[in-house]
Design an enzyme around this catalytic site. Sequence first.
Site, PDB file in Angstrom:
ATOM      1  N   ARG A   1      -4.574  13.416 -14.719  1.00 32.66           N
ATOM      2  CA  ARG A   1      -3.109  13.474 -14.689  1.00 32.66           C
ATOM      3  C   ARG A   1      -2.581  14.285 -15.882  1.00 32.66           C
ATOM      4  NH1 ARG A   1       1.685   8.955 -14.686  1.00 32.66           N
ATOM      5  NH2 ARG A   1       2.749   9.715 -12.858  1.00 32.66           N
TER       6      ARG A   1
ATOM      7  N   ASP B   1       0.095   0.740  -6.782  1.00 30.28           N
ATOM      8  CA  ASP B   1       1.142   1.736  -6.541  1.00 30.28           C
ATOM      9  C   ASP B   1       1.464   1.835  -5.058  1.00 30.28           C
ATOM     10  OD1 ASP B   1       1.608   2.366  -9.120  1.00 30.28           O
ATOM     11  OD2 ASP B   1       0.520   4.257  -9.132  1.00 30.28           O
TER      12      ASP B   1
ATOM     13  N   ASP C   1       1.597   0.864 -19.082  1.00 31.45           N
ATOM     14  CA  ASP C   1       0.827   1.588 -18.072  1.00 31.45           C
ATOM     15  C   ASP C   1      -0.411   2.230 -18.692  1.00 31.45           C
ATOM     16  OD1 ASP C   1       0.261   2.708 -15.615  1.00 31.45           O
ATOM     17  OD2 ASP C   1       2.181   3.744 -15.408  1.00 31.45           O
ATOM     18  N   MET C   2      -1.330   2.687 -17.869  1.00 28.45           N
ATOM     19  CA  MET C   2      -2.543   3.399 -18.305  1.00 28.45           C
ATOM     20  C   MET C   2      -3.066   4.155 -17.092  1.00 28.45           C
ATOM     21  SD  MET C   2      -5.948   3.791 -18.596  1.00 28.45           S
ATOM     22  CE  MET C   2      -6.833   2.436 -17.841  1.00 28.45           C
TER      23      MET C   2
ATOM     24  N   LYS D   1       6.856  -2.224 -19.526  1.00 30.06           N
ATOM     25  CA  LYS D   1       5.805  -1.958 -18.542  1.00 30.06           C
ATOM     26  C   LYS D   1       4.740  -1.147 -19.268  1.00 30.06           C
ATOM     27  CE  LYS D   1       4.956   0.106 -14.012  1.00 30.06           C
ATOM     28  NZ  LYS D   1       5.628   0.775 -12.893  1.00 30.06           N
TER      29      LYS D   1
HETATM   30  C1  DGJ Z   1       1.745   4.608 -12.508  1.00 32.91           C
HETATM   31  C2  DGJ Z   1       2.406   3.298 -12.213  1.00 32.91           C
HETATM   32  O1  DGJ Z   1       1.554   2.489 -11.479  1.00 32.91           O
HETATM   33  C3  DGJ Z   1       3.717   3.552 -11.502  1.00 32.91           C
HETATM   34  O2  DGJ Z   1       4.309   2.342 -11.131  1.00 32.91           O
HETATM   35  C4  DGJ Z   1       4.616   4.337 -12.405  1.00 32.91           C
HETATM   36  O3  DGJ Z   1       4.931   3.585 -13.540  1.00 32.91           O
HETATM   37  C5  DGJ Z   1       3.922   5.628 -12.797  1.00 32.91           C
HETATM   38  N1  DGJ Z   1       2.622   5.408 -13.340  1.00 32.91           N
HETATM   39  C6  DGJ Z   1       4.745   6.385 -13.805  1.00 32.91           C
HETATM   40  O4  DGJ Z   1       4.101   7.496 -14.252  1.00 32.91           O
END
Ligand code: DGJ
Length: 749
Positions: free
Chosen positions: A443, A548, A478-479, A476
């Site tokens: 990414r 997702d 994230d990774m 939130k």
């Molecule tokens: C991946 C997450 O799972 C999504 O919900 C969202 O936050 C995106 N990243 C944002 O880049």
Amino acid sequence: MIFINEGHYPSFHLTNGKLSYIFHVLESTQTLEQLYYGAAIKPRDNYDYLIEREVRPSNNLYQDTHTTSFEHIKQEFPVYGTTDFRYPAIEIAYPDGDHISHLSYVGYTQLSGKHASNLQPMLRAGEEDAATLIIHLKDNYSQAAIDLHYTIYREQAVIVRRVVVHNHGEESLRLKRLLSMSIDFPHDDFELLHLYGAWARETHLERKPLIKGVQNFSSTRGASSHAHNPFLALVAPNTSEHQGEAFGFSLVYSGNFLSQIEVDTYHVTRVSMGINPFQFDWHLDTGESFESPEVVMAYSSKGLNGMSQQFHDIYRQQLLHNETPFEKAPVLLNSWEANYFDFDEEKLLEQAQLAKDLGFDLFVLDDGWFGKRDSDNGSLGNWTTDLDKIPQGIRSLASNIQAMGIHFGLWFEPEMLSVDTPVYQAHPEWIIGHPNKNISHGRNQFVLDFSNPDVVANIFEQMSQILGSAEIDYIKWDMNRYISEPFSNFLKKHQQGELFHRYILGVYDLLDSIRKAFPAVFIETCAGGGGRYDPAMLFYANQNWISDDTDAIERLKIQYGASMVYPISTMGSHVSEIPNHQVGRITSLKMRKDVALFGTFGYELDIMKLSDADREEVRQQINQFNQYQSLLHHGDFYRLNSPFEAGLTAWMVVSKDQSEAIVGVYQSQASANPAYERIQLAGLASDQAYELLELDHESKDIPVRYGDDLMAIGLILNENFTGRADEYWGREKAGEYHSRVFYLKTKKG
Ligand code: DGJ
């Protein structure tokens, strides 16, 4: 709870009336022999009757003996190099280059509750809740001391195991393998159940009979991963959701793990779990200790639902972070699928105001608010507000939203770095990868070297700036990419085999620092959805974004599978846009709500585009979730019909006092002229009369049914699930994707 038959060669029996776990010290070898794990039996003076010995052609430990082969003795914590040819739980590389170990029993310690770790997440245990037994072993061939920790809980059929290795010697040792637990079952009459998947297709369920030999699943990705969850269950072939034995194992770890089953040719089944030995090589210097993560072992004689309920209860009570700024689980509106990177302050304020009017508790600004992030190819690691999008800054945005009477939350991806950032310009060596070898992107981004405390400190500093300056109630976390070229510019040459574990300890360290600095902040963990949905992340979190994939039909499988081990109160689940952004499917607003209801419940769509009628429906849906939230999140969850087996999925939650229940039934495929459908319920009080209401369908007549017949005969879906049979041919056809939710309450008097 811990019963010990003393003597030079003691036996240990952990039992709480729900399970028994027994092992003893073998006189001939001074090692530990596993004797029994299963349904509770009463403590006895002697367990010698459990010892099985056959004279077999094998290598025996001592001259003139024919039954001292570890290959044929069920091991409690197996080693290699002393006649056991199966995979060991521990492997030490000695200074001479050999890997031959023999661990001898030294003694034991008991305590109420359990010791905490300051390095990694562990289940909590108050002095009243649990008791811990620590078995002290010594290595005959080095100065290593090995402590096996067993914690048994009073209320749940759960034992938690972990291992600590101390090097008391002059020379450093190399740990090549240290699993958290191992157990030898005396037979292989099991089926293996586990959760596998991929991005947007997480926690799918697979159940297969065991084969002879080694079968395992693992992660080598630097995260527990979308591919396999660190969970497995061994179940009797006749075990169903409601009856039969199930042994569940869940690893409290977010990094590379190994879950392994080895069935030998004598039908003994060895289950072991822990840090993946692949790419693991830990130098333990003089005076140092190494702690394994914990494995939570849950036993059930009441089928898979019984096992899952043990996990749900222990994780809700002893793992999850329960302090939050909210009075109840917040209903959130997440901006991601509505806006992606395309938003400005005005748009956000409009969305937040409408969210407030519709009854949301929390507005979450997802990716795209920092640096210059108009797509996913930059700015990670530059945690300063993009003033082009939010001219007044996050502080002002947050306080404007708070002033509307709604909470505000923000997205971070703390472990990643983009090359267009000041941090990368100053410290290109902070990313994981070899300077003279190719470093892949995922990414368009790179993984920060969290084995380096300076890196963790820098990100903590940046995050604290934002969190400390504004009213932010939710993060939130994230990774979004895995580690594919493990090399640290910070660690020494001989420490490269420590990188994966040190990385994850760095992640825990940052989470812990954020927790300490901002104790009430609500954290939703995420890794491209469910790439790190594991108990260790949940230790710091309140919930986890589990996929997702927001499509209601796909979610049935993801949520059903995840419920094997994780409580539904942790499953981030949103009502999203149609056509769905992942699969293009169109489902009704009601169906999307009915699926998300059995999770954390939130929305991820552009509410500004909703019609007035849909807005009203959303308002009512939020009210409905609020009304049933306590039942949904604190009751016992039962899986009824599997989406992996049938077109009709069903599940339910029953309150602990059995006075109410809520049932979700979902049809994913329509059929013409369908058969009658009945759904047998579970967990109700047999002799209670229940009033049966269907949510979203007002009815003047409220039928009354009894617990026993609802469980034996079932919910009779007699209005025809595919459409309400108002007229002979003229009835409304519901088509595919149809759902019904029922609420049951005991009838007074
Ligand atoms: C991946 C997450 O799972 C999504 O919900 C969202 O936050 C995106 N990243 C944002 O880049």
